[in-house]
Write a protein that holds these residues in place. Structure first.
Motif, PDB file in Angstrom:
ATOM      1  N   GLU A   8       0.818  -1.221   0.000  1.00  0.00           N
ATOM      2  CA  GLU A   8       0.000   0.000   0.000  1.00  0.00           C
ATOM      3  C   GLU A   8       0.847   1.263   0.000  1.00  0.00           C
ATOM      4  OE1 GLU A   8      -4.177   0.058   1.845  1.00  0.00           O
ATOM      5  OE2 GLU A   8      -2.905  -0.903   3.372  1.00  0.00           O
ATOM      6  N   THR A   9       2.159   1.109   0.189  1.00  0.00           N
ATOM      7  CA  THR A   9       3.045   2.267   0.348  1.00  0.00           C
ATOM      8  C   THR A   9       4.117   2.279  -0.734  1.00  0.00           C
ATOM      9  OG1 THR A   9       2.712   2.235   2.745  1.00  0.00           O
ATOM     10  CG2 THR A   9       4.654   3.399   1.935  1.00  0.00           C
ATOM     11  N   ALA A  10       4.412   3.463  -1.252  1.00  0.00           N
ATOM     12  CA  ALA A  10       5.515   3.626  -2.210  1.00  0.00           C
ATOM     13  C   ALA A  10       6.227   4.944  -1.925  1.00  0.00           C
ATOM     14  CB  ALA A  10       5.006   3.606  -3.650  1.00  0.00           C
ATOM     15  N   VAL A  11       7.531   4.966  -2.209  1.00  0.00           N
ATOM     16  CA  VAL A  11       8.349   6.168  -2.014  1.00  0.00           C
ATOM     17  C   VAL A  11       8.800   6.656  -3.389  1.00  0.00           C
ATOM     18  CG1 VAL A  11      10.349   7.176  -0.870  1.00  0.00           C
ATOM     19  CG2 VAL A  11       9.153   5.230   0.181  1.00  0.00           C
ATOM     20  N   HIS A  12       8.270   7.799  -3.817  1.00  0.00           N
ATOM     21  CA  HIS A  12       8.635   8.381  -5.107  1.00  0.00           C
ATOM     22  C   HIS A  12       9.797   9.344  -4.906  1.00  0.00           C
ATOM     23  CE1 HIS A  12       4.871   6.627  -6.301  1.00  0.00           C
ATOM     24  NE2 HIS A  12       4.206   7.392  -5.460  1.00  0.00           N
ATOM     25  N   LEU A  13      10.681   9.405  -5.883  1.00  0.00           N
ATOM     26  CA  LEU A  13      11.891  10.208  -5.765  1.00  0.00           C
ATOM     27  C   LEU A  13      11.930  11.257  -6.864  1.00  0.00           C
ATOM     28  CD1 LEU A  13      14.244   7.189  -5.088  1.00  0.00           C
ATOM     29  CD2 LEU A  13      13.452   8.847  -3.392  1.00  0.00           C
ATOM     30  N   VAL A  14      11.993  12.527  -6.461  1.00  0.00           N
ATOM     31  CA  VAL A  14      12.050  13.642  -7.408  1.00  0.00           C
ATOM     32  C   VAL A  14      13.512  13.993  -7.646  1.00  0.00           C
ATOM     33  CG1 VAL A  14      11.353  16.024  -7.859  1.00  0.00           C
ATOM     34  CG2 VAL A  14       9.847  14.505  -6.540  1.00  0.00           C
ATOM     35  N   THR A  15      13.865  14.196  -8.908  1.00  0.00           N
ATOM     36  CA  THR A  15      15.249  14.543  -9.220  1.00  0.00           C
ATOM     37  C   THR A  15      15.302  15.518 -10.384  1.00  0.00           C
ATOM     38  OG1 THR A  15      17.452  13.627  -9.709  1.00  0.00           O
ATOM     39  CG2 THR A  15      15.582  12.652 -10.882  1.00  0.00           C
ATOM     40  N   LEU A  16      16.437  16.155 -10.527  1.00  0.00           N
ATOM     41  CA  LEU A  16      16.771  16.915 -11.723  1.00  0.00           C
ATOM     42  C   LEU A  16      17.813  16.111 -12.484  1.00  0.00           C
ATOM     43  CD1 LEU A  16      17.308  20.443 -10.085  1.00  0.00           C
ATOM     44  CD2 LEU A  16      15.171  19.469 -10.957  1.00  0.00           C
ATOM     45  N   LEU A  17      17.966  16.383 -13.765  1.00  0.00           N
ATOM     46  CA  LEU A  17      18.994  15.682 -14.546  1.00  0.00           C
ATOM     47  C   LEU A  17      20.344  16.374 -14.344  1.00  0.00           C
ATOM     48  CD1 LEU A  17      17.156  14.692 -17.846  1.00  0.00           C
ATOM     49  CD2 LEU A  17      17.736  13.271 -15.870  1.00  0.00           C
ATOM     50  N   GLU A  18      20.787  16.338 -13.086  1.00  0.00           N
ATOM     51  CA  GLU A  18      22.074  16.901 -12.696  1.00  0.00           C
ATOM     52  C   GLU A  18      22.812  15.852 -11.862  1.00  0.00           C
ATOM     53  OE1 GLU A  18      21.246  20.487 -10.584  1.00  0.00           O
ATOM     54  OE2 GLU A  18      20.268  21.448 -12.297  1.00  0.00           O
ATOM     55  N   GLU A  19      24.128  15.965 -11.805  1.00  0.00           N
ATOM     56  CA  GLU A  19      24.951  14.910 -11.217  1.00  0.00           C
ATOM     57  C   GLU A  19      24.574  14.598  -9.772  1.00  0.00           C
ATOM     58  OE1 GLU A  19      29.660  13.833 -10.330  1.00  0.00           O
ATOM     59  OE2 GLU A  19      29.110  15.716 -11.333  1.00  0.00           O
ATOM     60  N   MET A  20      24.516  15.611  -8.897  1.00  0.00           N
ATOM     61  CA  MET A  20      24.285  15.344  -7.471  1.00  0.00           C
ATOM     62  C   MET A  20      22.876  14.806  -7.193  1.00  0.00           C
ATOM     63  SD  MET A  20      26.953  15.573  -5.711  1.00  0.00           S
ATOM     64  CE  MET A  20      26.209  15.587  -4.085  1.00  0.00           C
ATOM     65  N   PRO A  21      21.815  15.428  -7.724  1.00  0.00           N
ATOM     66  CA  PRO A  21      20.478  14.855  -7.473  1.00  0.00           C
ATOM     67  C   PRO A  21      20.326  13.435  -8.003  1.00  0.00           C
ATOM     68  CG  PRO A  21      20.291  17.105  -8.282  1.00  0.00           C
ATOM     69  CD  PRO A  21      21.728  16.710  -8.443  1.00  0.00           C
ATOM     70  N   VAL A  22      20.904  13.164  -9.177  1.00  0.00           N
ATOM     71  CA  VAL A  22      20.797  11.814  -9.747  1.00  0.00           C
ATOM     72  C   VAL A  22      21.549  10.816  -8.883  1.00  0.00           C
ATOM     73  CG1 VAL A  22      21.528  10.359 -11.691  1.00  0.00           C
ATOM     74  CG2 VAL A  22      20.334  12.515 -12.108  1.00  0.00           C
ATOM     75  N   ARG A  23      22.726  11.183  -8.425  1.00  0.00           N
ATOM     76  CA  ARG A  23      23.499  10.272  -7.570  1.00  0.00           C
ATOM     77  C   ARG A  23      22.734   9.985  -6.284  1.00  0.00           C
ATOM     78  NH1 ARG A  23      29.177  12.502  -6.119  1.00  0.00           N
ATOM     79  NH2 ARG A  23      29.360  12.355  -8.396  1.00  0.00           N
ATOM     80  N   GLU A  24      22.148  11.025  -5.670  1.00  0.00           N
ATOM     81  CA  GLU A  24      21.380  10.806  -4.443  1.00  0.00           C
ATOM     82  C   GLU A  24      20.157   9.941  -4.704  1.00  0.00           C
ATOM     83  OE1 GLU A  24      20.381  13.715  -1.630  1.00  0.00           O
ATOM     84  OE2 GLU A  24      22.337  14.707  -1.637  1.00  0.00           O
ATOM     85  N   THR A  25      19.549  10.099  -5.866  1.00  0.00           N
ATOM     86  CA  THR A  25      18.375   9.295  -6.207  1.00  0.00           C
ATOM     87  C   THR A  25      18.745   7.825  -6.328  1.00  0.00           C
ATOM     88  OG1 THR A  25      17.327  11.153  -7.369  1.00  0.00           O
ATOM     89  CG2 THR A  25      16.550   8.942  -7.928  1.00  0.00           C
ATOM     90  N   VAL A  26      19.800   7.541  -7.052  1.00  0.00           N
ATOM     91  CA  VAL A  26      20.243   6.155  -7.224  1.00  0.00           C
ATOM     92  C   VAL A  26      20.631   5.553  -5.875  1.00  0.00           C
ATOM     93  CG1 VAL A  26      21.984   4.673  -8.287  1.00  0.00           C
ATOM     94  CG2 VAL A  26      20.950   6.524  -9.622  1.00  0.00           C
ATOM     95  N   ASP A  27      21.338   6.326  -5.048  1.00  0.00           N
ATOM     96  CA  ASP A  27      21.715   5.839  -3.713  1.00  0.00           C
ATOM     97  C   ASP A  27      20.466   5.579  -2.861  1.00  0.00           C
ATOM     98  OD1 ASP A  27      24.354   6.024  -4.411  1.00  0.00           O
ATOM     99  OD2 ASP A  27      24.737   7.901  -3.319  1.00  0.00           O
ATOM    100  N   ALA A  28      19.469   6.466  -2.977  1.00  0.00           N
ATOM    101  CA  ALA A  28      18.245   6.302  -2.185  1.00  0.00           C
ATOM    102  C   ALA A  28      17.493   5.041  -2.586  1.00  0.00           C
ATOM    103  CB  ALA A  28      17.344   7.525  -2.340  1.00  0.00           C
ATOM    104  N   VAL A  29      17.459   4.726  -3.875  1.00  0.00           N
ATOM    105  CA  VAL A  29      16.807   3.492  -4.323  1.00  0.00           C
ATOM    106  C   VAL A  29      17.471   2.280  -3.684  1.00  0.00           C
ATOM    107  CG1 VAL A  29      16.340   2.009  -6.319  1.00  0.00           C
ATOM    108  CG2 VAL A  29      15.996   4.480  -6.496  1.00  0.00           C
ATOM    109  N   ALA A  30      18.807   2.284  -3.670  1.00  0.00           N
ATOM    110  CA  ALA A  30      19.532   1.165  -3.044  1.00  0.00           C
ATOM    111  C   ALA A  30      19.238   1.083  -1.550  1.00  0.00           C
ATOM    112  CB  ALA A  30      21.033   1.327  -3.287  1.00  0.00           C
ATOM    113  N   GLU A  31      19.177   2.245  -0.870  1.00  0.00           N
ATOM    114  CA  GLU A  31      18.875   2.249   0.563  1.00  0.00           C
ATOM    115  C   GLU A  31      17.462   1.748   0.838  1.00  0.00           C
ATOM    116  OE1 GLU A  31      20.041   5.478   3.244  1.00  0.00           O
ATOM    117  OE2 GLU A  31      20.996   6.415   1.505  1.00  0.00           O
ATOM    118  N   LEU A  32      16.507   2.172   0.030  1.00  0.00           N
ATOM    119  CA  LEU A  32      15.122   1.713   0.200  1.00  0.00           C
ATOM    120  C   LEU A  32      15.033   0.203   0.010  1.00  0.00           C
ATOM    121  CD1 LEU A  32      13.338   4.595  -1.751  1.00  0.00           C
ATOM    122  CD2 LEU A  32      13.033   4.107   0.685  1.00  0.00           C
TER     123      LEU A  32
END
Length: 334
Positions: free
Chosen positions: A197-221
């Motif tokens: 019933e729960t999902a975590v959506h991740l907002v990013t810009l196509l820039e190096e730091m936001p994309v890196r944090e997004t990919v890292d967050a997916v792995a952490e989740l």
């Protein structure tokens, strides 16, 4: 190279609790509000929740600061309703005392003594426990006819660097309470957050730091057994050069004489300095688009559904929230 899944999946359409996270500055609060509007279409009732004390929803919808009460902030096409709640930690703790220990009067006394601030400082995990507990109550609440009060709940969650710690309350609860009503409530929170019933959506810009944090967050989740939802790519810029010319321009290989010839053919007579500035801007644009393409390839590694929001030239106001909601609906949000 894997290709990101397009749009909103049937699996995401069954989610009732949507957390929206992202690196600071990516527009997660704006996207949470717009997602709420998109989900409220067609007569549905949706609740927006914020937990960071910034009153971001009040600013977006141009209303007074939100109280610790569910308040209507907008309507959606088709008769839908959007409400918002600003969760105050102190009020949530008093509510817990009253619900589970029948300590309403004592709770007010504790507030005057400053004991609530002391308790949340002594046990920092207690703050997140209270916030997620209130979220669970909103998700699970039902009306007299048995129908859920809210068809969906959307939470403007902490940024990607803190979102997993915020959601993974299991350890915090084990340390805080091994038995009793608060522990029982917390176990229910854990079950909800780790459910379909729960999902975590991740907002990013196509820039190096936001994309890196997004990919890292997916792995952490994934590592915490929490469910990543969609990646929402915000402020997309359209490429203004043909694909065959992009790499050459990004490498600085722009034929200024051809640019001058094209401008003259269009009937324009521009100063030499203006033409040079156009050439420099073309190179800068190409470099930016090439970097965005590399970022997109990196995001594809997350193998998640992807939604894309174009850059809005006139900024974000209430009308823009509805525009973004429409874009989300066009990409399958329902």
């Amino acid at each position: 190279m894997s290709t990101p899944l397009a749009g909103w999946t049937d699996e995401l359409a069954r989610v009732r609790l949507h957390f929206v996270s992202g690196k600071g500055g990516t527009g997660k609060t704006t996207l949470a509000a717009s997602l709420g509007l998109a989900l409220a279409r067609g007569g549905r009732r949706v609740l927006l929740i914020e937990v960071e004390g910034r009153q971001g929803f009040a600013q977006l919808f141009d209303t007074e600061p939100l109280p610790y009460a569910e308040q209507r902030v907008a309507s959606a096409p088709g008769g839908g309703e959007l409400r918002a709640l600003h969760i105050d930690v102190e009020a949530a703790l008093l509510e817990y005392f009253d619900l589970f220990y029948n300590l309403g009067f004592a709770g007010r006394t504790l507030r005057r003594m400053g004991a609530i601030e002391f308790a949340t400082t002594l046990a920092p995990g207690l703050r997140d426990v209270l916030l997620t507990g209130k979220i669970k109550e909103c998700v699970g609440r039902t009306e007299s006819d048995g129908r859920h009060t809210y068809d969906a709940v959307v939470v403007d969650a902490p940024p990607t660097g803190r979102v997993v710690k915020f959601l993974d309350v299991t350890k915090a609860l084990t340390d805080l309470a091994r038995t009793g009503p608060i522990r029982g409530q917390a176990d229910g929170v854990v079950r909800l957050l780790h459910s379909g019933e729960t999902a975590v959506h991740l907002v990013t810009l196509l820039e190096e730091m936001p994309v890196r944090e997004t990919v890292d967050a997916v792995a952490e989740l994934d590592g915490a057994d929490l469910r990543p939802g969609a990646v929402i790519v915000n402020r997309m810029r359209p490429p203004r050069l043909p694909a065959r010319s992009l790499q050459a321009a990004a490498d600085g290989r722009v034929d200024a004489s051809r640019v001058r010839t094209g401008i003259a053919a269009a009937g324009l007579d521009l100063p030499e300095a203006t033409v040079d500035a156009l050439v420099a801007e073309t190179i800068e644009h190409a470099i930016g688009i090439a970097a965005e393409q590399r970022a997109r390839e990196q995001l594809a590694e997350a193998d998640l559904p992807s939604l894309e929001i174009p850059d809005l030239p006139h900024g974000v106001d209430v009308a823009a929230l509805y525009d973004i909601a429409e874009i989300l609906v066009e990409q399958g949000v329902r």
